[in-house]
Design a protein around this motif. Structure first.
Motif, mmCIF file in Angstrom:
data_model
loop_
_atom_site.group_PDB
_atom_site.id
_atom_site.type_symbol
_atom_site.label_atom_id
_atom_site.label_comp_id
_atom_site.label_asym_id
_atom_site.label_seq_id
_atom_site.Cartn_x
_atom_site.Cartn_y
_atom_site.Cartn_z
ATOM 1 N N VAL A 257 0.855 -1.187 0.000
ATOM 2 C CA VAL A 257 0.000 0.000 0.000
ATOM 3 C C VAL A 257 0.893 1.239 0.000
ATOM 4 N N SER A 259 0.313 5.534 -0.283
ATOM 5 C CA SER A 259 -0.734 6.546 -0.249
ATOM 6 C C SER A 259 -0.115 7.927 -0.357
ATOM 7 N N CYS A 270 -6.731 11.385 1.136
ATOM 8 C CA CYS A 270 -5.810 10.259 0.967
ATOM 9 C C CYS A 270 -6.037 9.704 -0.433
ATOM 10 N N LYS A 272 -4.706 7.316 -3.933
ATOM 11 C CA LYS A 272 -3.932 6.185 -4.403
ATOM 12 C C LYS A 272 -2.806 6.674 -5.303
ATOM 13 N N GLN A 276 -6.571 8.450 -7.651
ATOM 14 C CA GLN A 276 -7.939 8.218 -7.194
ATOM 15 C C GLN A 276 -8.019 8.436 -5.685
ATOM 16 N N ARG A 278 -8.784 7.647 -2.098
ATOM 17 C CA ARG A 278 -9.016 6.488 -1.243
ATOM 18 C C ARG A 278 -10.015 6.833 -0.157
ATOM 19 N N ASP A 317 -7.368 6.576 9.676
ATOM 20 C CA ASP A 317 -8.079 6.885 8.424
ATOM 21 C C ASP A 317 -8.949 8.126 8.661
#
Length: 876
Positions: A257, A259, A270, A272, A276, A278, A317
């Motif tokens: 992963v 970010s 956040c 990708k 895109q 996240r 998150d």
């Protein structure tokens, strides 16, 4: 003491009056000690470089001197400090320091000390790069997938990315469409640079695309770049976030992963690797800095976000896990490891407060002291409770939002207008075309009973009137002291005013025990300027276009008595006609009947009737008040001059339409002018110049059109101001006539004034026509409505300039008709609902009654006939 404050593990204050920002803090093992213990590197805008090795400090103790490993003055502002593998031939960590026009890389080393002073640290310059452009920020990483070393990328203030392969300069590239620099970060997983442009969008550029793009020294124009193929710098992906970004951070805590974190002004994103989203988090505060620091749970990332409310929030998150209070607002936050203590939060404020803290809920050691037990006297408590309740009842008796004013105010302001005009006029830059513009002196006195801090006086009169000075600032007023200022008022612009009133306002602070800086207070008073300031006696006019008749219930009074400043006393009681000539050139005549109780005002302009009519009613009321006559009243039994009033409305509205047209034409010509400028700049910057094809001639012609349109717009603006002043004068006159016609009370006159005079100034965004139309429509649907159906109609919630004035004129006519049929103005919902049931129907307006007796004008043989016409008699 709160449980959720950041626990101070180590802190210090850096320098005196130094400034720090986001890139001035770095945490790393910069001296390559191999112990895994981080050092704190701080650079300031004053050029000081400091390296700290924090140790735990007991509460109440100061920071030990040995915690400061190194302090160096580099003599140039430090924009950013970073630690990486910046020197070829070794994988050791080195310190990169970015100045405005220089990049320096140092080696930090320590020497074992033999005495109690401890180890000695020093820095050695490995290499430096002098920059051709002013730097903004930098990032580093293994560009292009190199191993065992870090390359550096510097972003300049004009949008150039300068890449350095350690000791050598590699290349430079300009970012397309650049305006202002934004945060810059490098993603090693995708080998790309990520920034946020001034278009408020995140952009990613591949390192390979940068390397093979056209060199910055050979950069061509944007138009030619689009036509060329191959070496054009193209963006990898773009994401519009709709706001400016404070910082960007690329993290990859595991191989699976990666970010990209972007901290905006109101949101936290956040992304990708491909751009895109996240996840994103909408913040209900203003953030200052952030850092993603670890992944506690599989698939999630923890983030620290600090804000301007001195709070540090911990997110997993998008879920808030912890919030803690900081002693200051940080501009940079890092996470470090010190002496077997992992995860220490390092924060730096803009004024140099450096703190290492940890999160925890260990309770405070403070214990409340025991209170000595004593017996309770219930009788004393009851008496005290009754006394307090009495005070509360007296304090809550007032019905106003503000407390009742004192019988004697702390500061009082009074204005005294001189009864005579100034012998030498004080008019400054007056635009009136008359030979001599008079002025009148206004003396303003401020008296203070208490200490008044920072008193300032503002004097305001309505344009076209002006004063010689409208702002005064005084020293602090002592108790029982006073200040006096003298100024002069005069007519500045070439049109008659609609009001002769002025306002004096004093703002000051009253210090109290709880607030030494003072509580702001305001005191004000009003004053009236004399009519002779804007007009002077003249010969009465025999004929006029507009005439008004005011009826009274008392015998007529000689003008020598009520207008001594305009009538020659030698004329005696025979003066029953009086002429007024305004400084602008227009004339108004005032006539008094000898046998009936009527006065006539006549003029060629409707708006010129207002001030003379107002002065007449006020002087009559003042005269009979001195005679202790309480039943004096003025009435108006004629028809309201709505058609003449509507002509003034149409004139004002036409000028507003012209202003819109001028604005549209100016916008079109400005767009054309800028387009021609861009074409010319393209031609001038081309290495192979092409013919101008008369672009310079077209530019000059467009420039002349812009200047001509601007002059015409200014002239139209001046005309619109004069038209608005005339409209306000006519509106005041219509309000007075309606109030005398319907014998309205003071509250109803206030509603009428708020309806027809809602604006002190007229603008294109909010004009007089749409505002009055909305107010009149509201009254027609509430207190003047005929049925419940009209009350149920909803009004538009948005005011916009109408296409014409037909609706407004129709509503005003209907408004007067409803008043004539018995309607009464009220803002109460109960009276509005009952109004439809009590309104009588079919009441025709009363025509204007004429003076039936002859009224002699001095110097002529004209008289009023029974039909109100002026005829001449042949002298015998």
């Amino acid at each position: 003491m709160s449980l959720f404050k950041a626990r101070d593990w180590w802190s210090t204050i850096l320098g005196e009056k130094e400034e720090f920002d986001q890139g001035c803090l770095c945490v790393a093992d910069v001296d390559n000690s191999g112990s895994g213990q981080d050092k704190v590197i701080v650079g300031s805008y004053k050029g000081y470089l400091r390296i700290f090795n924090p140790h735990p400090v007991k509460p109440g103790e100061e920071v030990q001197p040995e915690d400061l490993l190194l302090e160096v003055q580099l003599r140039e502002p430090i924009l950013q400090v970073e630690v990486g593998k910046f020197v070829s031939g070794t994988e050791g960590l080195h310190l990169a320091v970015l100045h405005c026009r220089k990049l320096c890389v140092y080696a930090v080393s320590g020497t074992q000390g033999n005495v109690e002073h401890g180890n000695q640290y020093q820095i050695k310059l490995m290499y430096e790069h002098n920059l051709q452009r002013t730097a903004c920020n930098m990032t580093y990483g293994p560009f292009g997938g190199v191993k065992g070393r870090d390359l550096i990328c510097i972003q300049s203030m004009d949008g150039m990315l300068m890449l350095f392969e350690q000791e050598s300069y590699a290349f430079g590239r300009f970012l397309p469409g650049f305006l202002l620099p934004g945060p810059l970060a490098y993603s090693s997983r995708t080998d790309s640079f990520i920034t946020v442009s001034s278009c408020q969008q995140v952009e990613s550029y591949k390192y390979q695309v940068l390397a093979f793009a056209t060199d910055a020294d050979e950069r061509q124009d944007t138009e030619q770049q689009k036509l060329s193929s191959g070496k054009r710098l193209a963006v990898d992906w773009v994401l519009n976030i709709g706001e400016q970004a404070l910082d960007i951070c690329v993290v990859s805590f595991n191989q699976g992963v990666s970010s990209v974190f972007v901290l905006g002004e109101r949101n936290f994103f956040c992304l990708k690797d491909n751009g895109q989203i996240r996840f994103m988090k909408k913040l209900d505060y203003s953030p200052s800095c952030f850092i993603p620091y670890c992944s506690v749970q599989e698939g999630t990332i923890n983030t620290l976000i600090a804000n301007h409310s001195k709070m540090l929030n911990v997110y997993q998150d998008v879920t808030l896990k912890w919030a803690t209070q900081l002693p200051c607002i940080p501009v940079s936050v890092k996470v470090a490891n010190f002496q077997d203590l992992k995860g220490v939060i390092v924060t730096l404020s803009d004024d140099g407060h450096l703190q290492c803290s940890y999160l925890g809920t260990d309770p405070s050691l403070f214990q409340a002291p025991k209170v000595d037990a004593r017996e309770i006297n219930y009788e004393e408590m009851n008496a005290e409770m009754k006394e307090l309740q009495k005070i509360i009842r007296e304090a809550t008796k007032t019905q106003d939002v503000l407390p009742e004013s004192e019988k004697q105010r702390d500061v009082t302001v009074t204005a005294e207008v001189s009864p005579d005009l100034d012998e030498e006029s004080q008019a400054i830059d007056s635009e009136v075309k008359a030979g001599a513009v008079p002025s009148v002196t206004v003396k303003i006195t401020i008296q203070s009973r208490v200490t008044a801090q920072k008193p300032s006086l503002a004097v305001c009169v309505q344009a076209p009137l002006a004063v010689t000075c409208d702002q005064f600032v005084f020293d602090d007023l002592e108790p029982d002291s006073s200040e006096t200022v003298v100024l002069s008022a005069f007519l500045k612009e070439n049109c008659s005013p609609s009001e002769l009133e002025g306002t004096c306002m004093v703002s000051y602070n009253i210090p109290t025990e709880l607030n030494p800086e003072g509580i702001p207070r305001v005191a004000q008073c009003n004053f009236s300027l004399p009519l002779k300031l804007i007009c002077f006696p003249a010969q009465p006019s025999k004929a006029a276009n507009h005439k008004l008749t005011i009826d009274t219930n008392k015998p007529p009074i000689s003008f020598v008595t009520i207008f001594p400043d305009f009538v020659d006393p030698s004329e005696g009681d025979q003066a029953n006609a009086l002429g007024f000539e305004f400084l602008t050139g227009s004339k108004t005549t005032l006539l008094a009947s000898k046998t009936s109780q009527r006065y006539r005002i006549q003029s060629d302009q409707l708006e010129d009737l207002w001030l003379v009519t107002k002065e007449l009613t006020h002087r009559l009321e003042a005269h009979f008040k001195k005679q202790n006559c309480k039943d004096f009243a003025c009435t108006f039994s004629g028809s309201i001059p709505l058609q003449e009033y509507f002509e003034l409305i149409d004139q004002h509205f036409e000028l507003r339409l012209n202003a819109e047209k001028f604005q549209e034409l100016l916008s079109e010509r400005a767009v054309q002018f800028r387009a021609i400028e861009r074409r010319l700049l393209t031609r001038f910057k081309d290495k192979t110049p092409a013919p101008l094809q008369h672009l310079d001639t077209l530019l000059e012609g467009t420039f002349r059109e812009v200047i001509a349109l601007a002059d015409a717009a200014e002239e139209n603006q001046a005309n619109m101001f004069q038209a608005f002043v005339k409209l306000k004068s006519a509106t005041h006159l219509v309000i007075m006539l309606i109030s005398l016609w319907q014998k309205l009370s003071a509250d109803q006159v206030a509603i009428l004034e708020a309806t027809f005079l809602p604006l002190a100034e007229d603008t294109q965004e909010l004009g007089w026509e749409e505002t009055v139309d909305a107010a009149v429509s509201y009254l027609l649907r509430t207190c003047l409505s005929k049925s419940s159906k009209e009350q149920a109609l909803t009004l538009s919630s948005q005011l916009s300039m109408p296409k014409d004035t037909s609706r407004l004129k129709k509503n005003i006519t209907l408004f007067c008709d409803r008043l004539a049929k018995g309607g009464r103005l009220s803002l109460s919902a109960d009276s509005a609902s009952q109004q439809a049931a009590v309104m009588p129907g079919g009441c025709a307006t009363i025509p204007e009654s004429d003076l039936e007796e002859r009224t002699i004008i001095p110097g002529s043989t004209a008289m009023f006939s029974s039909k109100g016409q002026i005829t001449k008699q042949k002298s015998k």
